[in-house]
Scaffold this active site. Structure first.
Site, short mmCIF file in Angstrom:
data_model
loop_
_atom_site.label_atom_id
_atom_site.label_comp_id
_atom_site.label_asym_id
_atom_site.label_seq_id
_atom_site.Cartn_x
_atom_site.Cartn_y
_atom_site.Cartn_z
N ARG A 15 -14.96 61.94 -79.56
CA ARG A 15 -14.72 60.78 -80.71
C ARG A 15 -16.30 60.40 -81.41
NH1 ARG A 15 -11.02 56.83 -77.46
NH2 ARG A 15 -12.62 57.22 -75.89
N LYS A 75 -17.52 54.55 -77.18
CA LYS A 75 -17.45 54.29 -75.68
C LYS A 75 -18.57 53.31 -75.36
CE LYS A 75 -14.95 55.16 -72.68
NZ LYS A 75 -13.90 54.55 -72.45
N TYR A 94 -15.90 50.00 -77.72
CA TYR A 94 -15.33 49.50 -76.57
C TYR A 94 -16.20 49.22 -75.46
CZ TYR A 94 -11.14 51.32 -78.69
OH TYR A 94 -9.94 51.59 -79.76
N HIS A 96 -15.02 46.97 -72.25
CA HIS A 96 -14.35 47.00 -71.00
C HIS A 96 -15.01 46.35 -69.98
CE1 HIS A 96 -10.93 48.67 -72.57
NE2 HIS A 96 -11.60 49.77 -72.99
N GLU A 118 -11.99 45.93 -77.79
CA GLU A 118 -10.71 45.51 -77.11
C GLU A 118 -10.65 44.04 -76.89
OE1 GLU A 118 -13.85 45.67 -73.87
OE2 GLU A 118 -13.68 46.96 -75.68
N ASP A 270 -8.99 51.68 -67.15
CA ASP A 270 -10.13 51.09 -68.12
C ASP A 270 -10.36 49.71 -67.78
OD1 ASP A 270 -11.27 53.27 -69.49
OD2 ASP A 270 -9.40 53.26 -70.68
#
Length: 371
Positions: A15, A75, A94, A96, A118, A270
């Site tokens: 991505r 990511k 993102y 996490h 997120e 995740d």
């Protein structure tokens, strides 16, 4: 503003933070965009499409990190990328963090400002930048679960929809949010017997109105979950506590008592996973067997369908990226409390309460940190 788009370097991650159409919008707003060479070539966006949109294409990530005020990724940054981050630079991706103390401490040490997709919210309290990937992961969960149930994959050899004269497989979905709802819809489409478990009565009512007799809805208790899981062929873990570690809803003892060859798909991996037997896996080695049960615990499930995922993600992130670029990141956060909820780290301070609580690290309120 100078906006940078590096190529993702996490294993099997194709991505990209910005597609050419979004680059064009930013350029039309007067911003400059620099993109690493071949950042999205694997998903059908060659470098020439970025040049046509107005971006500068450079040969290395180092050049992107050195020139950008705002870095847009997909990511969490890997160690080599964190080493290139600097104080005053803004990272939008993102993260996490609740499941990764090492990453959190490294980002705090580098001094950059980190805004996590997120934990950005909307007026309804939903998570608009997590939602597109939750939709993808939910739909994928049934697809991969059906595959894992095949005998050659270690499963019990069960077809989700059954055939005339043979009962359909029993699918249990833990969590009735975005990913759980999409998983349930896909499972029903394959004519499986579907049960959705959630702790919100209002959400269960909505699901009942949406699906009617095609799905059973159950209120979440330890006993309800245990009984449903023990009777299931496929269990999909789709629970989410925004910014926090996922609750462990299924114990190892319960997994041990499941029928051999049953399958667990942990979308919540995740955030640490919702099965006690879960551990992160990758697209290159997506499954393992524990206590006789097949586990699929890939930490970036949407990465398996990167073109669809990238397009869906960019649709959601673009308004926020424009705000950060047009207003400057600080004013954008001040003007939009929902975007401000995405702020996780600023100038060495941890600014998200749930992350700080789960990691046992000091928490600094956003107002204090930004002041």
């Amino acid at each position: 503003m100078r906006i940078g788009v590096p190529k993702e370097i996490k294993t099997h991650e194709y991505r990209v933070g910005l597609i050419p159409a979004c680059v064009r919008e930013l350029v039309l707003h007067g911003h400059s965009v620099v993109v690493e060479r071949d950042a999205a070539a694997a998903i059908g966006f060659p470098d020439d499409t970025y040049r046509a949109a107005g971006a500068a294409v450079v040969d290395s990530a180092a050049e992107v990190f050195a020139t950008a005020d705002l870095l847009v990724k997909v990511k969490e940054p890997q160690p080599a990328e964190i080493a290139m981050l600097r104080r005053g630079q803004v990272l939008f991706t993102y993260l996490h963090l609740a499941a990764d103390r090492g990453l959190t401490e490294a980002l705090m040490a580098c001094g950059a400002t980190a805004i996590a997709y997120e934990t950005v919210t909307d007026r309804r309290g939903a998570l608009p930048l997590l939602s597109p990937m939750s939709e993808v992961a939910g739909r994928m969960a049934v697809q991969v679960g059906a595959y894992c149930l095949e005998k050659d994959q270690g499963g019990a050899g069960v077809l989700l929809g059954g055939v005339p004269g043979v009962p359909a497989a029993r699918v249990v979905v833990l969590g009735g949010g975005v990913s759980g709802t999409n998983a349930a819809r896909m499972a029903m489409g394959l004519e499986a017997s579907v049960t959705i478990i959630d702790r919100s009565l209002s959400r269960l009512k909505e699901l009942d109105q949406q699906f009617g007799s095609r799905a059973q809805t159950l209120y979440s208790t330890a006993e309800t979950i245990e009984q449903a899981v023990l009777d299931a062929d496929l269990v999909i873990g789709a629970v989410l506590v925004p910014g926090a570690t996922a609750p462990r809803l299924v114990s190892r003892n319960t997994v041990r008592r499941m029928r051999p060859g049953s399958v667990l798909v942990d979308i919540a991996i995740d955030q640490g996973g919702c099965f006690e037997t879960s551990r992160p896996t990758s697209h290159s080695a997506p499954t393992y067997v524990a206590e006789g049960v097949v586990h699929y615990c890939v930490t970036n499930m949407p990465g398996a369908v990167p073109r669809t995922s990238t397009l869906a993600l960019n649709n959601a992130t673009m308004p926020f990226i424009l705000a950060l670029a047009d207003k400057g990141w600080l004013q954008a956060l001040i003007d939009d409390e929902h975007l401000c909820n995405g702020l996780n780290i600023h100038a060495g301070q941890l600014t998200h309460a749930a992350v700080a609580h789960d990691l046992g690290l000091p928490y600094t309120g956003v107002e204090i940190a930004l002041a």
